[in-house]
Design an enzyme around this catalytic site. Structure first.
Site, PDB file in Angstrom:
ATOM      1  N   TYR A 114       0.687  -1.195   0.239  1.00 48.08           N
ATOM      2  CA  TYR A 114      -0.163   0.157   0.240  1.00 48.08           C
ATOM      3  C   TYR A 114       0.984   0.684   0.016  1.00 48.08           C
ATOM      4  CZ  TYR A 114       1.266  -0.663   4.837  1.00 48.08           C
ATOM      5  OH  TYR A 114       1.905  -0.518   6.148  1.00 48.08           O
ATOM      6  N   SER A 127       4.725   6.969  -3.240  1.00 46.02           N
ATOM      7  CA  SER A 127       4.895   6.450  -4.359  1.00 46.02           C
ATOM      8  C   SER A 127       6.727   6.034  -3.916  1.00 46.02           C
ATOM      9  CB  SER A 127       5.209   7.649  -5.697  1.00 46.02           C
ATOM     10  OG  SER A 127       4.163   7.973  -6.017  1.00 46.02           O
ATOM     11  N   ARG A 128       6.618   6.265  -2.574  1.00 48.03           N
ATOM     12  CA  ARG A 128       8.060   5.545  -2.198  1.00 48.03           C
ATOM     13  C   ARG A 128       9.470   6.373  -2.300  1.00 48.03           C
ATOM     14  NH1 ARG A 128       5.026   2.317  -1.058  1.00 48.03           N
ATOM     15  NH2 ARG A 128       5.128  -0.736  -0.724  1.00 48.03           N
ATOM     16  N   LEU A 129       8.052   8.022  -2.355  1.00 51.43           N
ATOM     17  CA  LEU A 129       9.990   9.210  -1.929  1.00 51.43           C
ATOM     18  C   LEU A 129       9.483   9.183  -0.614  1.00 51.43           C
ATOM     19  CD1 LEU A 129       8.546  10.708  -5.556  1.00 51.43           C
ATOM     20  CD2 LEU A 129      11.062   9.254  -4.830  1.00 51.43           C
TER      21      LEU A 129
END
Length: 259
Positions: A48, A235-237
């Site tokens: 997620y 967004s894994r940022l």
């Protein structure tokens, strides 16, 4: 002469360790394995997005002390009903003679102005051996619901006997007897062997009101050299703020890291 040989052996071990670490690794590259693509047993479990919060420099404590921020995040985790064991953390150690790293989940028991304290058997455990060869340790806390992570790297010092006994006194009687009974990390024949050791120590302390702390059991304090605060983002940022210093006596430098 024996002392000279001992120094020479230690020198060679350190030389080959750092030779491999700093020279050989420079020649490595990714995606060039000759091993064929394998059929996965587990593949890309559904996950997620992290979208609950953010971490910006203007929200950091004005004091510049990462312990203050750790305390705030830990308090938040403790107050979250979904975080059942907020003090749970992974503790990584490494044997410098082989380069092998080991990791296990332990419970943080204390934090003070100097660092982070965990307790264990320092006679037979694997981490005892690792710390003897390499005094550097890493801790990681992850609080799933808060989407927060704290990563700590530091150097070990042993706490004094008074500090150890203060904590040991809070343990249930069974856990105190367990500390005496388990030759932690040693190979044992079967469960019955361990149960027999426990039985013997129960008998030994049968008429003792307060089971004493074994002299091989105690606490280590991880003196932090880096504390990274990680806040999950979309967004894994992710946001990553790291407090760093070369030595325990130095002032903290605060930097942002790329996710």
């Amino acid at each position: 002469m024996n002392k000279y040989i001992e120094y020479l052996v230690h020198f060679l071990l350190y030389y080959y360790y750092y030779y491999f670490l700093f020279y050989k690794t420079k020649t490595m590259s990714v995606n060039n394995s000759a091993t064929p693509t394998q059929t996965p047993i587990i593949f890309a479990p559904q996950t997620y997005q992290y979208d609950k919060s953010q971490l910006s420099e203007d929200k950091l404590p004005p004091s510049g002390d990462p312990i203050e921020l750790f305390e705030a995040w830990f308090r938040e985790a403790k107050e979250d009903p979904s975080e059942l064991i907020p003090e749970c953390c992974s503790v990584a150690t490494a044997d410098i003679t082989t380069g092998r790293v080991s990791n296990r989940v332990l419970l943080l028991k204390e934090v003070d102005a100097r660092g982070f304290i965990i307790y264990s058997n320092w006679k037979t455990s694997k981490k005892a051996h690792d710390v003897e060869t390499n005094p550097y340790v890493a801790l990681t806390f992850f609080w799933k619901n808060l989407q927060k992570q704290i990563r700590i790297e530091g150097k070990v010092e042993f706490v004094n006997r008074e500090t150890t006994e203060r904590y040991f006194a809070t343990r249930p009687r069974g856990s105190k007897i367990g500390a005496w009974s388990s030759p932690q990390s040693r190979v044992i024949k079967d469960r019955e062997t361990l149960e027999a050791l426990v039985k013997d120590n129960k008998s030994k302390f049968d008429n003792v009101d307060d089971v004493p702390c074994p002299d091989f059991w105690g606490g280590i304090r991880v003196l932090p050299l880096e504390i990274e605060f990680w806040q999950g983002r979309d967004s894994r940022l992710h946001d990553r703020i790291s407090y760093r210093r070369e030595n325990v006596e130095d002032q903290w430098e605060i930097v942002r890291l790329a996710p």
